[in-house]
Motif scaffolding. Structure first.
Motif, PDB file in Angstrom:
ATOM      1  N   PRO A  61     -42.013  33.591  87.367  1.00  0.00           N
ATOM      2  CA  PRO A  61     -42.338  34.587  85.872  1.00  0.00           C
ATOM      3  C   PRO A  61     -42.131  33.229  84.313  1.00  0.00           C
ATOM      4  O   PRO A  61     -43.190  33.488  83.627  1.00  0.00           O
TER       5      PRO A  61
ATOM      6  N   GLY B 156     -45.827  31.703  84.923  1.00  0.00           N
ATOM      7  CA  GLY B 156     -46.768  32.225  85.032  1.00  0.00           C
ATOM      8  C   GLY B 156     -47.912  32.353  86.523  1.00  0.00           C
ATOM      9  O   GLY B 156     -49.163  32.374  86.257  1.00  0.00           O
ATOM     10  N   ARG B 157     -47.124  31.176  86.942  1.00  0.00           N
ATOM     11  CA  ARG B 157     -47.649  31.335  88.728  1.00  0.00           C
ATOM     12  C   ARG B 157     -47.055  32.042  89.609  1.00  0.00           C
ATOM     13  O   ARG B 157     -45.807  32.767  90.088  1.00  0.00           O
ATOM     14  N   ARG B 158     -47.921  32.147  91.141  1.00  0.00           N
ATOM     15  CA  ARG B 158     -47.397  32.762  92.147  1.00  0.00           C
ATOM     16  C   ARG B 158     -46.947  31.212  92.804  1.00  0.00           C
ATOM     17  O   ARG B 158     -48.804  31.036  93.205  1.00  0.00           O
TER      18      ARG B 158
ATOM     19  N   GLU C  73     -51.390  30.392  92.087  1.00  0.00           N
ATOM     20  CA  GLU C  73     -51.937  31.527  91.529  1.00  0.00           C
ATOM     21  C   GLU C  73     -51.629  32.148  90.457  1.00  0.00           C
ATOM     22  O   GLU C  73     -50.132  31.701  90.233  1.00  0.00           O
ATOM     23  N   SER C  74     -52.349  32.594  89.199  1.00  0.00           N
ATOM     24  CA  SER C  74     -51.649  32.996  88.206  1.00  0.00           C
ATOM     25  C   SER C  74     -51.547  34.420  88.507  1.00  0.00           C
ATOM     26  O   SER C  74     -51.864  35.078  89.448  1.00  0.00           O
ATOM     27  N   LEU C  75     -50.193  34.989  87.486  1.00  0.00           N
ATOM     28  CA  LEU C  75     -49.884  35.746  87.672  1.00  0.00           C
ATOM     29  C   LEU C  75     -50.835  37.343  87.061  1.00  0.00           C
ATOM     30  O   LEU C  75     -50.147  38.478  87.027  1.00  0.00           O
ATOM     31  N   ASP C  76     -51.324  36.538  85.982  1.00  0.00           N
ATOM     32  CA  ASP C  76     -52.275  37.759  85.362  1.00  0.00           C
ATOM     33  C   ASP C  76     -53.452  38.435  86.274  1.00  0.00           C
ATOM     34  O   ASP C  76     -53.280  38.006  87.283  1.00  0.00           O
TER      35      ASP C  76
END
Length: 114
Positions: free
Chosen positions: A41, A44-46, A111-114
């Motif tokens: 977090p 902001g990524r996975r 990947e983005s967490l958005d």
């Protein structure tokens, strides 16, 4: 400040709490063929770790003493990462016989967490 790294493996979520001032050595084997996700977090990524031909996942961090023996880890850098490795160990270990190969692959994606 507390920072959390969440490791998601199949239907369960594995929580590995991290604190800058209280971090501990990690070296754990998970027996699973499932995809693993490291949720970050703060950035902001996975990070998605997909694998084939593997029945185990190893999650580790060398902590300060282990990192001190590794030439590619700078001072204090051990506090900012966790390693997730595809493997075949313990009860999922493989015996390879001549002429009978085994293929193990690992695919990483961010990947983005958005």
């Amino acid at each position: 400040m507390e920072r959390r790294t969440l490791l998601r493996q199949g239907p369960r979520t594995l929580r590995h709490p991290e604190r800058r001032h209280h971090f501990y050595r990690a070296d754990r084997v998970y027996t699973s063929t499932a995809q693993v996700q490291v949720v970050d977090p703060k950035l902001g990524r996975r990070i998605v770790v997909d694998k084939n031909g593997s029945g185990s996942t190893i999650v580790w961090n060398p902590w300060s003493q282990g990192a001190a023996t590794m030439s590619d880890i700078g001072e204090g850098e051990w506090q900012n990462f966790v390693c997730v490795e595809t493997a075949a160990v313990r009860e999922r270990a493989l015996t390879l016989w001549p002429g009978h190969p085994h293929i193990m692959t690992q695919t990483l994606a961010v990947e983005s967490l958005d």
